[in-house]
Design a protein around this motif. Sequence first.
Motif, PDB file in Angstrom:
ATOM      1  N   VAL A   4       0.832  -1.207   0.000  1.00 29.01           N
ATOM      2  CA  VAL A   4       0.000   0.000   0.000  1.00 29.01           C
ATOM      3  C   VAL A   4       0.865   1.256   0.000  1.00 29.01           C
ATOM      4  O   VAL A   4       1.858   1.343   0.735  1.00 29.01           O
ATOM      5  N   LEU A   5       0.470   2.226  -0.819  1.00 24.95           N
ATOM      6  CA  LEU A   5       1.071   3.557  -0.810  1.00 24.95           C
ATOM      7  C   LEU A   5       0.061   4.525  -0.203  1.00 24.95           C
ATOM      8  O   LEU A   5      -1.096   4.575  -0.627  1.00 24.95           O
ATOM      9  N   LEU A   6       0.470   5.307   0.792  1.00 25.18           N
ATOM     10  CA  LEU A   6      -0.385   6.307   1.428  1.00 25.18           C
ATOM     11  C   LEU A   6      -0.057   7.688   0.876  1.00 25.18           C
ATOM     12  O   LEU A   6       1.115   8.097   0.894  1.00 25.18           O
ATOM     13  N   VAL A   7      -1.071   8.395   0.398  1.00 26.91           N
ATOM     14  CA  VAL A   7      -0.845   9.710  -0.203  1.00 26.91           C
ATOM     15  C   VAL A   7      -1.829  10.713   0.394  1.00 26.91           C
ATOM     16  O   VAL A   7      -3.028  10.668   0.126  1.00 26.91           O
ATOM     17  N   ASP A   8      -1.312  11.631   1.208  1.00 25.30           N
ATOM     18  CA  ASP A   8      -2.132  12.670   1.826  1.00 25.30           C
ATOM     19  C   ASP A   8      -1.188  13.780   2.289  1.00 25.30           C
ATOM     20  O   ASP A   8      -0.096  13.489   2.792  1.00 25.30           O
ATOM     21  N   ASP A   9      -1.601  15.030   2.126  1.00 22.00           N
ATOM     22  CA  ASP A   9      -0.721  16.130   2.523  1.00 22.00           C
ATOM     23  C   ASP A   9      -0.752  16.393   4.020  1.00 22.00           C
ATOM     24  O   ASP A   9       0.013  17.230   4.525  1.00 22.00           O
ATOM     25  N   GLN A  10      -1.602  15.676   4.768  1.00 27.68           N
ATOM     26  CA  GLN A  10      -1.661  15.845   6.217  1.00 27.68           C
ATOM     27  C   GLN A  10      -0.968  14.667   6.907  1.00 27.68           C
ATOM     28  O   GLN A  10      -1.463  13.536   6.863  1.00 27.68           O
ATOM     29  N   PRO A  11       0.180  14.924   7.544  1.00 24.80           N
ATOM     30  CA  PRO A  11       0.924  13.837   8.203  1.00 24.80           C
ATOM     31  C   PRO A  11       0.104  13.074   9.230  1.00 24.80           C
ATOM     32  O   PRO A  11       0.266  11.858   9.379  1.00 24.80           O
ATOM     33  N   LEU A  12      -0.791  13.766   9.937  1.00 28.84           N
ATOM     34  CA  LEU A  12      -1.586  13.096  10.958  1.00 28.84           C
ATOM     35  C   LEU A  12      -2.526  12.071  10.345  1.00 28.84           C
ATOM     36  O   LEU A  12      -2.729  10.981  10.895  1.00 28.84           O
ATOM     37  N   ILE A  13      -3.100  12.407   9.191  1.00 29.70           N
ATOM     38  CA  ILE A  13      -3.974  11.462   8.492  1.00 29.70           C
ATOM     39  C   ILE A  13      -3.169  10.236   8.065  1.00 29.70           C
ATOM     40  O   ILE A  13      -3.594   9.084   8.263  1.00 29.70           O
TER      41      ILE A  13
END
Length: 220
Positions: A4-13
């Motif tokens: 899985v690759l996680l892509v989100d600009d919010q580190p907490l998410i």
Amino acid sequence: MIRVLLVDDQPLIRSGFRALLDLEDDIEVVAEAADGAECLAFVKKLLPDVALVDIQMPVMDGIEATRHIAADPDLADVHVVMLTNYGMDEYVFDALRAGAAGFLVKDILPEDFLHSVRVAARGDALLAPAVTRTLIDRYVSQPPPAFTSGGLERLTDRERETVALAAGGLSNDEIARRLVISPATAKTHINRAMAKLHARDRAQLVVFAYESGLVTPRGA
């Protein structure tokens, strides 16, 4: 192992999702990205099974990144699942049109989140939940003219029936019960329709069903 690759600009998410995924024996987070450009770079380098991609990000948004992934034949086995908030529902159908396999709302229950990752890794579209059907019904009523009815003639009557039921959010088992056929036969009809329409996955079959007029949104 599901990669899985996680892509989100919010580190907490990202850290919240990663904490859940790291507890699973059959799932591995291979990388994290903070924008669409980083997403593309990691996808091409690592070829994850599932990319969980936020819609709104800097540099390049998730929908544009998904569009690039879907257009690259070398990335055909990468299944993009969009991450969205309830306040961003208007983007959902654009995401499906771009080539996403489905979407998840960020406040999803942990067990549903993990199940969805596994469903996406199998290549199944995340289109069965009632919330997805509601969003499709709402936002597909005035879609851009990306498709025409051309292509329907390539489908048999049974394939049209099957695609229409898939567009309603039914699984292969549910389609089989509705048409009184076996689940394997239902899957065969779906796969043949995908091949004839050059659809990347089941989600794009749903896009075609609505945009071609094969299915009309409720209330339209």
